[in-house]
Design an enzyme around this catalytic site. Structure first.
Site, PDB file in Angstrom:
ATOM      1  N   ARG A 124      12.585  -7.453  -5.305  1.00  0.00           N
ATOM      2  CA  ARG A 124      11.337  -6.340  -6.143  1.00  0.00           C
ATOM      3  C   ARG A 124      11.862  -6.211  -8.242  1.00  0.00           C
ATOM      4  NH1 ARG A 124      13.242  -1.254  -7.274  1.00  0.00           N
ATOM      5  NH2 ARG A 124      16.020  -1.370  -6.211  1.00  0.00           N
ATOM      6  N   LYS A 153       3.486   6.684   4.178  1.00  0.00           N
ATOM      7  CA  LYS A 153       2.405   5.107   3.801  1.00  0.00           C
ATOM      8  C   LYS A 153       1.935   5.062   5.450  1.00  0.00           C
ATOM      9  CE  LYS A 153       6.253   3.506   1.302  1.00  0.00           C
ATOM     10  NZ  LYS A 153       6.672   2.634   0.776  1.00  0.00           N
ATOM     11  N   PRO A 190       1.214  -1.062   0.219  1.00  0.00           N
ATOM     12  CA  PRO A 190       0.450  -0.004  -0.210  1.00  0.00           C
ATOM     13  C   PRO A 190       0.497   1.317  -0.157  1.00  0.00           C
ATOM     14  CG  PRO A 190      -0.810  -1.583   1.664  1.00  0.00           C
ATOM     15  CD  PRO A 190       0.705  -1.758   1.104  1.00  0.00           C
ATOM     16  N   GLU A 191       0.447   2.304  -0.740  1.00  0.00           N
ATOM     17  CA  GLU A 191       1.211   3.421  -0.900  1.00  0.00           C
ATOM     18  C   GLU A 191       0.209   5.031  -0.977  1.00  0.00           C
ATOM     19  OE1 GLU A 191       3.894   3.070  -4.453  1.00  0.00           O
ATOM     20  OE2 GLU A 191       3.689   1.221  -4.372  1.00  0.00           O
TER      21      GLU A 191
END
Length: 287
Positions: free
Chosen positions: A262, A57, A2-3
């Site tokens: 990532r 965040k 979540p950003e």
């Protein structure tokens, strides 16, 4: 992960559902999620939630002067429930990490999938006591985040790649891996371009795109139920997570660069003059 847009939407969702309610109790199912111990999380019981806001965040619930601060990390999530079970959860079973009961029977679970447990919960009298908040950079949607402010950030970053600069929470708060890909695609910039090499026109374009991408994502997310936010984020992304698909702007194939933990996605035609960037993971295997 979540950003900024998703956490902003969660804060506004909790403003509607939780603010004004009293915390009945807090159940801890995974002790490792707690990063502070004084005051204890049990001290929230009997106190009213007076505000729900976002810092970068981080999600911040003001509970009558104490702050329940949540960082969902990569695989954490907040799951709202109109009715919670009365029986406390069994520690160490499933993805549940922490459960907050409210006085009307509703509340929320904090869950975390996967084996890398990075979900973090803090109970503090001052949010600046949370190390991650204390070192946050400016908010990209704030009035003080001007073109000149961004230009100063990029010059100070020197030869650091612009992708990494945008992801660094101590430099700009709230932008993570996904939205940095989206911003750079919309700004037609290579993720590997040195930050200080951006021209004045590129800085101006990048600043405008940061606001446009984030404001659009916030607009699409706010008003949705907590359980709908992940799907909305995925639907709205144009290049991130879309390796092998057609770029919605030029039709070229979205490419990927993989790292140890990532990956990033970009369009060669829109961002790198048609050049394919070296896949760092594959490069290591070929040495």
């Amino acid at each position: 992960m979540p950003e900024l847009p998703e956490v902003e939407a969660l804060a506004r969702f909790l403003t509607e559902r939780a603010v004004g309610r009293v915390v009945a109790r807090v159940d801890v199912a995974a002790i490792n999620v707690l990063k502070t111990y004084d005051p204890p999380v049990t001290s929230l019981g009997g106190l009213e939630i007076t505000a729900a806001t976002r810092r970068g965040k981080f999600l911040d619930l003001d509970v009558s002067g104490l702050h329940l601060v949540i960082h969902l990390a990569r695989a954490g999530w907040l799951r709202w429930k109109e009715s919670l079970p009365a029986v406390p959860p069994r520690p160490g079973k499933g993805p549940l990490a922490l459960r907050v009961h409210l006085d009307d029977g509703s509340g929320f679970d904090l869950t975390e999938a996967g084996t890398q447990k990075r979900l973090a919960v803090y109970v503090v009298p001052d949010v600046e006591q949370v190390p991650g908040i204390a070192r946050l950079g400016p908010e990209p949607l704030a009035a003080e985040f001007t073109v000149d402010a961004l230009a100063g950030i990029l010059q100070a970053a020197g030869k650091a790649q612009v992708k990494g600069v945008l992801r660094d929470q101590s430099v700009v708060a709230g932008i993570g891996n996904a939205y940095s890909d989206e911003v750079l695609h919309a700004a037609r910039l290579s993720p590997f371009k040195p930050a200080s090499n951006l021209t004045s026109e590129e800085v101006l374009r990048l600043h405008a795109v940061i606001r446009e991408v984030l404001e659009d994502a916030v607009g699409r997310s706010v008003g949705l139920a907590a359980g709908e936010l992940k799907a909305e984020k995925k639907t709205g992304l144009r290049v991130h997570g879309r390796t092998g698909e057609a770029c919605p702007v030029c039709g070229d194939t979205v490419a990927e660069v993989s790292f140890a933990d990532r990956s990033l996605q970009y369009c060669p035609t829109c961002q790198t003059g048609g050049q394919k960037l070296a896949d760092r993971r594959l490069s290591k295997l070929l040495r």
